[in-house]
Design a protein around this motif. Structure first.
Motif, PDB file in Angstrom:
ATOM      1  N   PRO A 125       0.805  -1.234   0.000  1.00  0.00           N
ATOM      2  CA  PRO A 125       0.000   0.000   0.000  1.00  0.00           C
ATOM      3  C   PRO A 125       0.832   1.275   0.000  1.00  0.00           C
ATOM      4  O   PRO A 125       0.382   2.306  -0.499  1.00  0.00           O
ATOM      5  CB  PRO A 125      -0.849  -0.118   1.275  1.00  0.00           C
ATOM      6  CG  PRO A 125      -0.184  -1.145   2.113  1.00  0.00           C
ATOM      7  CD  PRO A 125       0.500  -2.082   1.167  1.00  0.00           C
ATOM      8  N   ALA A 126       2.041   1.225   0.548  1.00  0.00           N
ATOM      9  CA  ALA A 126       2.882   2.428   0.585  1.00  0.00           C
ATOM     10  C   ALA A 126       3.695   2.601  -0.690  1.00  0.00           C
ATOM     11  O   ALA A 126       4.138   3.709  -1.000  1.00  0.00           O
ATOM     12  CB  ALA A 126       3.829   2.376   1.780  1.00  0.00           C
ATOM     13  N   GLY A 127       3.928   1.524  -1.434  1.00  0.00           N
ATOM     14  CA  GLY A 127       4.800   1.601  -2.598  1.00  0.00           C
ATOM     15  C   GLY A 127       6.251   1.806  -2.218  1.00  0.00           C
ATOM     16  O   GLY A 127       7.023   2.408  -2.971  1.00  0.00           O
ATOM     17  N   SER A 128       6.647   1.275  -1.065  1.00  0.00           N
ATOM     18  CA  SER A 128       7.993   1.513  -0.542  1.00  0.00           C
ATOM     19  C   SER A 128       8.945   0.387  -0.909  1.00  0.00           C
ATOM     20  O   SER A 128       8.537  -0.729  -1.231  1.00  0.00           O
ATOM     21  CB  SER A 128       7.942   1.660   0.983  1.00  0.00           C
ATOM     22  OG  SER A 128       7.330   0.519   1.574  1.00  0.00           O
ATOM     23  N   SER A 129      10.244   0.681  -0.845  1.00  0.00           N
ATOM     24  CA  SER A 129      11.267  -0.329  -1.072  1.00  0.00           C
ATOM     25  C   SER A 129      11.275  -1.323   0.082  1.00  0.00           C
ATOM     26  O   SER A 129      10.971  -0.955   1.222  1.00  0.00           O
ATOM     27  CB  SER A 129      12.654   0.323  -1.171  1.00  0.00           C
ATOM     28  OG  SER A 129      12.741   1.180  -2.281  1.00  0.00           O
ATOM     29  N   PRO A 130      11.645  -2.581  -0.173  1.00  0.00           N
ATOM     30  CA  PRO A 130      11.757  -3.530   0.936  1.00  0.00           C
ATOM     31  C   PRO A 130      12.819  -3.080   1.925  1.00  0.00           C
ATOM     32  O   PRO A 130      13.886  -2.600   1.536  1.00  0.00           O
ATOM     33  CB  PRO A 130      12.144  -4.839   0.243  1.00  0.00           C
ATOM     34  CG  PRO A 130      12.680  -4.456  -1.088  1.00  0.00           C
ATOM     35  CD  PRO A 130      11.970  -3.197  -1.477  1.00  0.00           C
ATOM     36  N   SER A 131      12.515  -3.249   3.203  1.00  0.00           N
ATOM     37  CA  SER A 131      13.411  -2.722   4.235  1.00  0.00           C
ATOM     38  C   SER A 131      14.710  -3.512   4.342  1.00  0.00           C
ATOM     39  O   SER A 131      15.600  -3.120   5.101  1.00  0.00           O
ATOM     40  CB  SER A 131      12.705  -2.693   5.591  1.00  0.00           C
ATOM     41  OG  SER A 131      12.282  -3.986   5.981  1.00  0.00           O
ATOM     42  N   MET A 132      14.832  -4.611   3.583  1.00  0.00           N
ATOM     43  CA  MET A 132      16.091  -5.367   3.587  1.00  0.00           C
ATOM     44  C   MET A 132      17.038  -4.932   2.475  1.00  0.00           C
ATOM     45  O   MET A 132      18.141  -5.468   2.356  1.00  0.00           O
ATOM     46  CB  MET A 132      15.803  -6.862   3.451  1.00  0.00           C
ATOM     47  CG  MET A 132      15.204  -7.271   2.124  1.00  0.00           C
ATOM     48  SD  MET A 132      15.098  -9.082   1.903  1.00  0.00           S
ATOM     49  CE  MET A 132      16.826  -9.551   1.881  1.00  0.00           C
ATOM     50  N   LYS A 133      16.670  -3.939   1.654  1.00  0.00           N
ATOM     51  CA  LYS A 133      17.558  -3.500   0.577  1.00  0.00           C
ATOM     52  C   LYS A 133      18.792  -2.816   1.154  1.00  0.00           C
ATOM     53  O   LYS A 133      18.696  -1.934   2.003  1.00  0.00           O
ATOM     54  CB  LYS A 133      16.823  -2.521  -0.350  1.00  0.00           C
ATOM     55  CG  LYS A 133      15.903  -3.187  -1.355  1.00  0.00           C
ATOM     56  CD  LYS A 133      15.464  -2.208  -2.433  1.00  0.00           C
ATOM     57  CE  LYS A 133      16.588  -1.922  -3.402  1.00  0.00           C
ATOM     58  NZ  LYS A 133      16.148  -1.066  -4.542  1.00  0.00           N
ATOM     59  N   TRP A 134      19.949  -3.233   0.657  1.00  0.00           N
ATOM     60  CA  TRP A 134      21.204  -2.626   1.152  1.00  0.00           C
ATOM     61  C   TRP A 134      21.834  -1.688   0.126  1.00  0.00           C
ATOM     62  O   TRP A 134      22.857  -1.081   0.404  1.00  0.00           O
ATOM     63  CB  TRP A 134      22.178  -3.716   1.575  1.00  0.00           C
ATOM     64  CG  TRP A 134      22.606  -4.647   0.478  1.00  0.00           C
ATOM     65  CD1 TRP A 134      23.694  -4.507  -0.325  1.00  0.00           C
ATOM     66  CD2 TRP A 134      21.964  -5.851   0.046  1.00  0.00           C
ATOM     67  NE1 TRP A 134      23.772  -5.547  -1.226  1.00  0.00           N
ATOM     68  CE2 TRP A 134      22.725  -6.401  -1.010  1.00  0.00           C
ATOM     69  CE3 TRP A 134      20.812  -6.534   0.464  1.00  0.00           C
ATOM     70  CZ2 TRP A 134      22.366  -7.581  -1.658  1.00  0.00           C
ATOM     71  CZ3 TRP A 134      20.465  -7.709  -0.181  1.00  0.00           C
ATOM     72  CH2 TRP A 134      21.233  -8.228  -1.225  1.00  0.00           C
ATOM     73  N   VAL A 135      21.211  -1.544  -1.047  1.00  0.00           N
ATOM     74  CA  VAL A 135      21.664  -0.567  -2.048  1.00  0.00           C
ATOM     75  C   VAL A 135      20.447   0.034  -2.731  1.00  0.00           C
ATOM     76  O   VAL A 135      19.400  -0.598  -2.831  1.00  0.00           O
ATOM     77  CB  VAL A 135      22.565  -1.210  -3.134  1.00  0.00           C
ATOM     78  CG1 VAL A 135      23.917  -1.585  -2.565  1.00  0.00           C
ATOM     79  CG2 VAL A 135      21.901  -2.423  -3.776  1.00  0.00           C
ATOM     80  N   ASN A 136      20.612   1.264  -3.189  1.00  0.00           N
ATOM     81  CA  ASN A 136      19.644   1.932  -4.089  1.00  0.00           C
ATOM     82  C   ASN A 136      18.159   1.812  -3.691  1.00  0.00           C
ATOM     83  O   ASN A 136      17.379   1.297  -4.474  1.00  0.00           O
ATOM     84  CB  ASN A 136      19.829   1.395  -5.526  1.00  0.00           C
ATOM     85  CG  ASN A 136      21.206   1.663  -6.062  1.00  0.00           C
ATOM     86  OD1 ASN A 136      21.828   2.676  -5.779  1.00  0.00           O
ATOM     87  ND2 ASN A 136      21.715   0.728  -6.844  1.00  0.00           N
TER      88      ASN A 136
END
Length: 282
Positions: A125-136
């Motif tokens: 619903p937020a359209g956010s990046s996964p919180s486990m992304k470590w780049v970009n």
């Protein structure tokens, strides 16, 4: 009984602040449906930002912070980490960034193309990046750098951590509010070569919509942003978008405060997984 007056905070966060790319903190307050921007503060060192958050003298406040407050449950269980939020945070904070990168990369390497990352329920619903992304962007390192500071400061993270009820930190995401006005048009870049006239126009369009209240989130709460002429120019002229993002987080916090003042027991947050967290207004 008189209604308690909360100050509003909005924070555009970075996991490696510097003089060139500082953490930006917007401060403001609600006044008869207007979200008045008081000032913008910048912090080139994480310790200085943490000390600012720890200050007691500002009185009650609610803030929107642009960094993830939790990791996906699927990831945490797969790695065998604690599934209690605070225990998981302490474990996570005890790891180095290289250890985090190796653990998350190993998780992704074992998954099919197109489904490498685990997601939290709020990401959709937020359209956010996964919180486990470590780049970009490296949001995993933002969690690693920022959330332990909030806990150490003793603030309350509703649904996750019961700290001081007069200092309330909510996970915010400025892109959620910006997209409701601009769609997927870009309004910012840290790359000077990409700081184009089109992005300047987009920032001005977004600011005008926020000031007039022509934003779905603000319309529903009867809110609009109040700026001085100098502040309007400052937000438009910051091509990185960091100052504007801090203000967008401030506005998400103002929506949460409106929900709180209207009797919502959880600052407008729905029921959510107490390991993953939730983005305010998503």
């Amino acid at each position: 009984m008189a209604e308690q007056v909360f100050q509003l905070l909005g924070c555009d966060f970075t996991s490696a602040p510097s003089r060139r790319k500082p953490v930006v903190l917007a401060l403001g307050h609600l006044n008869r449906g207007r979200v008045v921007l008081e000032t913008l503060e910048t912090f080139g060192e994480l310790a200085h930002w943490q000390a600012r958050i720890q200050q007691q003298g500002d009185g009650p406040w609610v803030g929107g912070f642009d960094l993830p407050f939790g990791l996906p449950r699927e990831l945490v269980t797969s790695l065998g980490w604690p599934t209690d939020w605070l225990a998981c945070l302490h474990h996570y904070a005890g790891l180095s960034r290289s250890e985090i990168r190796l653990a998350f990369k190993a998780f992704c390497d074992g998954r099919p193309a197109g489904a490498k990352f685990a997601h939290r329920a709020t990401d959709g619903p937020a359209g956010s990046s996964p919180s486990m992304k470590w780049v970009n962007p490296p949001v995993a390192f933002m969690l690693h750098a920022g959330v332990p500071c909030l806990v150490e400061a003793g603030v309350s993270l509703p649904g996750l951590y019961a700290g001081d009820p007069n200092r309330v930190a909510l996970e915010a995401y400025p892109g959620l509010l910006a997209r409701s006005v601009l769609g997927h048009a870009s309004y910012k870049s840290d790359d000077k070569a990409r700081q184009t006239p089109e992005r300047l126009i987009a920032r001005r369009t977004l600011i005008e919509a926020l000031e007039s209240g022509r934003v779905p989130l603000l319309q529903g709460a009867g809110l609009r942003l109040k700026l001085s002429h100098a502040q309007r120019d400052q937000l438009a002229d910051d091509a990185s978008g960091d100052s504007l993002d801090a203000v967008l987080c401030l506005l998400q916090a103002s929506w949460a405060l409106h929900q709180h003042n209207s009797g919502h027991p959880h600052w407008g947050l729905p029921p959510f997984d107490p390991l993953e967290g939730w983005i305010v207004s998503a």
